[in-house]
Design an enzyme around this catalytic site. Structure first.
Site: not given
Length: 523
Positions: A114, A241, A349, A384
């Site tokens: 990712e 996100h 998100h 994050r």
């Protein structure tokens, strides 16, 4: 009365409860959650758990550096090292509790990649990893006799000296004795005293109009600690996100996992041009803050309401195997990912800050622990890294359980002073006329945050947002003093507190880092 009160039923709260229950079988543990027992942010996590498992290609050092880079080096390095090095052992425990993860042809874990990761290291279960984890943990909870799980119980406030003595205290001297809890079905408020309390309440997504979070994510834990005078920080770092499935209605948007871009999907304008190479050499696999700002910039430049995610060139059989639920969600909305661009937009998100905790999950309030998205652990820094949140939950739940077990064995708790439940419902109070007002104020707050305190901020927008938030705060305070207490009113109180903390922390930020971007600081 209970020995341990756990507020929240996601991966953090359930893991913690199981560890304490298994170590101390005579200890009574009560879990309360305001929704159904399985409703949590965990349930909707698609990507997986980022852990180092292939030590031939990967290493702790690589994962640590990826995490630090994604967090713009505002992370607390000792915390990053602790979480990542503990990861494999904590993951092993999860598997032993029955959680299933996909394997490859060689019989080892199938590892996804990712944004922000330099190696394939994300273990997953299809595209519903969180759902699988929640299923396995709830199955363990059900066969653990000293755990009671109470759904549809809403926590109004923590029990602290503020309630008992009706006075301000030095923030270093505050103790938690449990919580006041509203049984949503009976409408009665319960006094639930506890020797140790854990907050695992998740995020605050619904302070914005559009979020990937479930409807229960209203910043309750942060609101509780804020009113109890606990320490909270890094609230300016709200992660968006990049790829939520576009919808012309406000509310929860369906998440298109970052793993889809890791699988090879490309971002394009709706006229078909690629654009990520203009913003970062990693293109679609740059960290979420960079990709979100790039999409936001393209949308502003082109006037479009969304951009496209191109999956048309991908192996269809493998795509269906990896992402069956994402494919089905698109088809249900009349979109065939193999034939057309999938319309996506950034959506709120994850919160990278929150309730300050140490490495054991202990807050600034004595006998109160906190784990998960509602906390500021130091792991994420300013942004994050994808799939580090479930990892963080496992490690900090483990550490908090160990610290709680030590505390519970000390047996020096004085809960006798907690007597009556405060009267939250004044004489003549009514809620019948207020629900429409609460809905109006909530939507107004969400508009302020989405329009003025979103991906790109400015000094003027933030100051205007603070003025508008102050007006809503005064209205909510007035309603609170004269109305019957309800979950809707309590949630709005918490959302207003979270909005205030995000805005004021944003005004204090003097440089653009990670998920925080103020265009005035870049001039």
């Amino acid at each position: 009365m209970t020995d341990v009160l756990v507020i929240g039923s996601g991966i953090s709260g359930l893991t913690y409860a199981l560890k304490v229950a298994q170590a101390l079988p005579e200890t009574r543990i009560t879990i309360v959650t305001k929704g159904n027992k399985d409703e949590s942010n965990t349930k909707y996590a698609q990507g997986g758990v980022a852990i180092v498992s292939d030590f031939d290609k990967d290493s702790f050092e690589k994962h640590i550096e990826d995490t630090m880079r994604a967090g713009d080096y505002m992370n607390e390095r000792s915390v990053v090292e602790m979480v990542i090095r503990q990861g494999p052992e904590r993951f092993k425990e999860l598997v032993e509790w029955g959680a299933r993860f996909d394997a490859n042809d060689k019989g080892t874990y199938d590892l996804g990649k990712e944004g922000g990761h330099t190696e394939n290291r994300v273990v997953h279960h299809k595209d519903i990893t969180g759902y699988e984890i929640e299923r396995s943990l709830l199955a363990m909870i059900e066969i653990t006799p000293n755990i009671e799980l109470l759904p549809h119980h809403y926590v109004i406030d923590l029990i602290t000296e503020h309630h008992l003595q009706q006075q301000e205290l030095n923030i270093e001297d505050i103790n938690c004795f449990g919580a006041y809890v509203l049984d949503i079905h009976t409408k009665k408020i319960k006094k639930m005293t506890a020797k140790v309390t854990l907050l695992a309440t998740g995020g605050l997504g619904h302070v914005y109009k559009n979020t990937t979070n479930p409807i229960i994510a209203t910043g309750d834990g942060i609101g509780l600690v804020y009113r109890a005078k606990g320490k909270i920080s890094n609230m300016a770092f709200v992660q968006f996100h990049p790829t939520a499935l576009y919808d012309d209605k406000d509310g929860r948007l369906f998440l298109i996992s970052e793993a889809v871009r890791g699988f090879g999907a490309k971002l394009r304008t709706m006229s078909g041009e690629k654009f990520m190479h203009f913003y970062d050499e990693r293109e679609e696999l740059a960290s979420r803050d960079i990709v979100s700002r790039a999409i936001d910039d393209i949308m502003k430049k082109t006037g479009a309401e969304y951009v496209g995610l191109d999956c048309r060139h991908l192996d269809q059989e493998k795509f269906l195997n990896y992402f069956p639920n994402i494919f089905q969600a698109c088809i249900e909305r009349g979109i065939n990912p193999f034939e057309e661009l999938v319309p996506v937009v950034p959506a709120q998100h994850y919160l990278c800050g929150g309730i300050d905790v140490d490495k054991d999950g202990a807050t600034s309030i004595h006998n109160l622990f906190s784990v998960g998205e509602c906390t500021n652990t130091g792991l994420h820094g300013a942004n994050r890294l994808a799939s580090n949140s479930l990892l963080e939950a496992l490690v900090f739940a483990h550490n908090a359980a160990k610290a709680s077990i030590i505390k519970l064995k000390q047996k020096n708790f004085d809960l006798e002073k907690i007597t009556a439940v405060p009267d939250w419902n004044p004489a003549g109070a009514s809620i019948s006329d207020e629900l429409v007002v609460l809905k109006f104020l909530r939507e107004e707050l969400q508009s302020i945050m989405s329009d003025l305190v979103s991906i790109v901020r400015s000094d003027f927008r933030l100051k205007l947002a603070l003025e508008k938030e102050e007006q809503i705060y005064k209205s909510v305070k007035k309603i609170y003093k004269s109305s019957v207490l309800s979950p809707q009113l309590s949630e709005l109180r918490n959302l207003v507190s979270c909005a205030y903390l995000i805005i004021t922390d944003s005004l204090r930020q003097k440089e653009n880092r990670g998920a925080f971007y103020n265009k005035n600081l870049n001039q």
